[in-house]
Scaffold this motif. Structure first.
Motif, PDB file in Angstrom:
ATOM      1  N   UNK A  52     -59.735 -54.914   3.855  1.00  0.00           N
ATOM      2  CA  UNK A  52     -60.650 -55.947   4.349  1.00  0.00           C
ATOM      3  C   UNK A  52     -61.528 -56.459   3.216  1.00  0.00           C
ATOM      4  N   UNK A  53     -62.117 -57.615   3.398  1.00  0.00           N
ATOM      5  CA  UNK A  53     -63.095 -58.108   2.435  1.00  0.00           C
ATOM      6  C   UNK A  53     -64.392 -57.324   2.562  1.00  0.00           C
ATOM      7  N   UNK A  54     -64.787 -57.049   3.802  1.00  0.00           N
ATOM      8  CA  UNK A  54     -66.020 -56.295   4.033  1.00  0.00           C
ATOM      9  C   UNK A  54     -66.008 -55.677   5.418  1.00  0.00           C
ATOM     10  N   UNK A  55     -66.674 -54.549   5.530  1.00  0.00           N
ATOM     11  CA  UNK A  55     -66.946 -53.911   6.818  1.00  0.00           C
ATOM     12  C   UNK A  55     -68.425 -53.536   6.825  1.00  0.00           C
ATOM     13  N   UNK A  56     -69.072 -53.744   7.957  1.00  0.00           N
ATOM     14  CA  UNK A  56     -70.494 -53.425   8.074  1.00  0.00           C
ATOM     15  C   UNK A  56     -70.728 -52.744   9.417  1.00  0.00           C
ATOM     16  N   UNK A  57     -71.436 -51.626   9.393  1.00  0.00           N
ATOM     17  CA  UNK A  57     -71.717 -50.837  10.599  1.00  0.00           C
ATOM     18  C   UNK A  57     -73.227 -50.794  10.797  1.00  0.00           C
ATOM     19  N   UNK A  58     -73.667 -51.278  11.934  1.00  0.00           N
ATOM     20  CA  UNK A  58     -75.098 -51.360  12.233  1.00  0.00           C
ATOM     21  C   UNK A  58     -75.375 -50.600  13.523  1.00  0.00           C
ATOM     22  N   UNK A  59     -76.354 -49.728  13.503  1.00  0.00           N
ATOM     23  CA  UNK A  59     -76.779 -49.023  14.714  1.00  0.00           C
ATOM     24  C   UNK A  59     -78.296 -49.104  14.830  1.00  0.00           C
ATOM     25  N   UNK A  60     -78.762 -49.437  16.022  1.00  0.00           N
ATOM     26  CA  UNK A  60     -80.202 -49.597  16.250  1.00  0.00           C
ATOM     27  C   UNK A  60     -80.828 -50.578  15.255  1.00  0.00           C
ATOM     28  N   UNK A  61     -80.044 -51.609  14.882  1.00  0.00           N
ATOM     29  CA  UNK A  61     -80.561 -52.646  14.001  1.00  0.00           C
ATOM     30  C   UNK A  61     -80.642 -52.280  12.539  1.00  0.00           C
ATOM     31  N   UNK A  62     -80.072 -51.127  12.147  1.00  0.00           N
ATOM     32  CA  UNK A  62     -80.092 -50.696  10.750  1.00  0.00           C
ATOM     33  C   UNK A  62     -78.669 -50.439  10.261  1.00  0.00           C
ATOM     34  N   UNK A  63     -78.411 -50.740   9.001  1.00  0.00           N
ATOM     35  CA  UNK A  63     -77.082 -50.545   8.420  1.00  0.00           C
ATOM     36  C   UNK A  63     -76.892 -49.070   8.106  1.00  0.00           C
ATOM     37  N   UNK A  64     -75.909 -48.460   8.755  1.00  0.00           N
ATOM     38  CA  UNK A  64     -75.627 -47.052   8.477  1.00  0.00           C
ATOM     39  C   UNK A  64     -74.502 -46.900   7.452  1.00  0.00           C
ATOM     40  N   UNK A  65     -73.676 -47.927   7.298  1.00  0.00           N
ATOM     41  CA  UNK A  65     -72.609 -47.884   6.287  1.00  0.00           C
ATOM     42  C   UNK A  65     -72.056 -49.287   6.098  1.00  0.00           C
ATOM     43  N   UNK A  66     -71.554 -49.555   4.911  1.00  0.00           N
ATOM     44  CA  UNK A  66     -70.857 -50.815   4.647  1.00  0.00           C
ATOM     45  C   UNK A  66     -69.994 -50.628   3.415  1.00  0.00           C
ATOM     46  N   UNK A 219     -63.911 -74.760  12.533  1.00  0.00           N
ATOM     47  CA  UNK A 219     -63.976 -73.472  11.848  1.00  0.00           C
ATOM     48  C   UNK A 219     -65.301 -73.254  11.115  1.00  0.00           C
ATOM     49  N   UNK A 220     -65.761 -72.004  11.146  1.00  0.00           N
ATOM     50  CA  UNK A 220     -66.980 -71.561  10.486  1.00  0.00           C
ATOM     51  C   UNK A 220     -66.641 -70.622   9.335  1.00  0.00           C
ATOM     52  N   UNK A 221     -67.434 -70.659   8.281  1.00  0.00           N
ATOM     53  CA  UNK A 221     -67.428 -69.615   7.261  1.00  0.00           C
ATOM     54  C   UNK A 221     -68.667 -68.751   7.461  1.00  0.00           C
ATOM     55  N   UNK A 222     -68.474 -67.434   7.531  1.00  0.00           N
ATOM     56  CA  UNK A 222     -69.583 -66.503   7.711  1.00  0.00           C
ATOM     57  C   UNK A 222     -69.399 -65.305   6.793  1.00  0.00           C
ATOM     58  N   UNK A 223     -70.491 -64.739   6.362  1.00  0.00           N
ATOM     59  CA  UNK A 223     -70.452 -63.454   5.658  1.00  0.00           C
ATOM     60  C   UNK A 223     -70.515 -62.332   6.687  1.00  0.00           C
ATOM     61  N   UNK A 224     -70.103 -61.139   6.273  1.00  0.00           N
ATOM     62  CA  UNK A 224     -70.155 -59.993   7.194  1.00  0.00           C
ATOM     63  C   UNK A 224     -71.594 -59.683   7.604  1.00  0.00           C
ATOM     64  N   UNK A 225     -72.528 -59.790   6.654  1.00  0.00           N
ATOM     65  CA  UNK A 225     -73.900 -59.423   7.000  1.00  0.00           C
ATOM     66  C   UNK A 225     -74.555 -60.433   7.941  1.00  0.00           C
ATOM     67  N   UNK A 226     -74.120 -61.691   7.888  1.00  0.00           N
ATOM     68  CA  UNK A 226     -74.617 -62.671   8.854  1.00  0.00           C
ATOM     69  C   UNK A 226     -73.919 -62.512  10.199  1.00  0.00           C
ATOM     70  N   UNK A 227     -72.621 -62.217  10.169  1.00  0.00           N
ATOM     71  CA  UNK A 227     -71.890 -61.970  11.411  1.00  0.00           C
ATOM     72  C   UNK A 227     -72.483 -60.780  12.159  1.00  0.00           C
TER      73      UNK A 227
END
Length: 335
Positions: A52-66, A219-227
């Motif tokens: 993947x280009x990027x993966x981002x995991x957010x729990x309770x509004x905080x990034x736990x891993x990316x 079509x939209x372009x989005x970054x993982x952190x904005x998504x």
């Protein structure tokens, strides 16, 4: 004086690009909040093998891993439909769009062969549910949709679910006509800015037309952190901080399954996919785009997981079903 002028230029530049209110994500060590380091490591290994280009995991509004480049913007393909669904929720709450309006009421037609009187009885709600019964060729269709598209007139409006780009594209036309707003400027002002998206601007969208239909794709372009912010918005019931950005009632209504894809045991709401509660708990849903673009929300875990895949770097993409398996590993690692 020079410093004052420079500061003003930076502020103006931020306003023009939609980043004036951008906010950085807060990060947390997953092991300090109950995550299994071993299980998360396995999930990451399986994920990175998919390129993947990027993966981002957010729990309770905080990034736990990316991992990967979370600021890199990619065409998120059919995720665009869930983004538009959110704008519909706002427009409906403001009384600018009525879901019971028919295509005839709204003056909607298409290039020859034009719509029949029966097809024009389809409502806005039918289109949101992909139940219009209108099987006119559409822009931006995959080969799979083209092959599986039913015959014109084979199903009355509202009676049959088919994942139909004609419905989704026409909803874009209806939104623009009924609100008088450009989709991308509207998303920037009404969603991206209130959420403090770091990368998106109205220039990250475009309209895509083909000769056989007058209704363009968007079509939209989005970054993982904005998504991930968009996913967090829906996990929050449409609320961001002190502002109700999307009505809570719409978040619930649009992520409720009205149809089911039997082959994959998943439901379909208003341009959102839903996951079975017996596996994922209540209110689990996701936006999905061709090639592996995903914004997943697992409410029972207070979890948002995003994957983006740039086809320039990974032309084969990642199958959604494969991502779902990684998502299971991630949720297993979660407290």
């Amino acid at each position: 004086m020079f410093r004052i002028r420079l500061a003003l230029l930076l502020i103006i530049g931020a306003l023009l690009t939609g980043t004036a209110n951008a906010q950085a994500w807060q990060e947390v060590d997953p092991t300090t909040v109950g995550w299994s380091a071993d299980k998360l490591k396995v999930a990451k290994q399986h994920s990175t093998a998919l390129k993947p280009t990027a993966v981002m995991i957010v729990q309770d509004g905080r990034v736990v891993a990316s991992w990967g480049n979370t600021s890199h913007k990619v065409n998120v393909a059919s995720v665009r439909k869930s983004l538009l669904s959110a704008l519909y929720g706002i427009a409906v709450s403001e009384g600018r769009i009525d879901l019971s309006s028919s295509l005839a009421d709204l003056g909607i037609d298409d290039n020859a062969p034009s719509l029949t009187a029966s097809e024009k009885t389809a409502t806005v709600r039918d289109l949101l549910m992909a139940r219009s019964g209108i099987y006119h060729p559409a822009a931006y269709e995959t080969g799979d949709i083209k092959r599986k598209r039913p015959q014109r007139g084979s199903h009355p409006p509202g009676s049959f679910w088919f994942y139909n780009n004609w419905d989704f594209n026409t909803l874009g036309t209806i939104y623009r006509h009924q609100t008088g707003e450009d989709i991308f400027q509207s998303f920037n002002r009404r969603i991206a800015e209130p959420l403090g998206m770091e990368d998106f601007s109205a220039k990250d969208g475009r309209y895509f037309t083909e000769k056989f239909s007058e209704h363009p794709a968007y079509p939209f372009n989005l970054s993982a952190r904005d998504a991930a912010r968009f996913g967090q918005l829906f996990l929050n019931g449409g609320r961001w901080g002190d502002e109700q950005v999307v009505p809570a009632s719409w978040v619930k209504e649009s992520t409720t399954p009205y149809s089911f894809a039997k082959r994959i045991r998943q439901g379909y709401g208003y341009m959102w996919w839903t996951l079975p509660a017996d596996t994922w708990g209540p209110n689990a849903f996701y936006a999905s785009g061709y090639g592996g673009q995903v914004i997943a929300v697992v409410s029972s875990k207070r979890l948002v997981v995003v994957q983006t895949v740039d086809p320039k770097h990974n032309p084969k993409g990642v199958r959604t079903s494969t991502f779902i398996e990684v998502l299971k590993e991630i949720t297993s690692a979660s407290p």
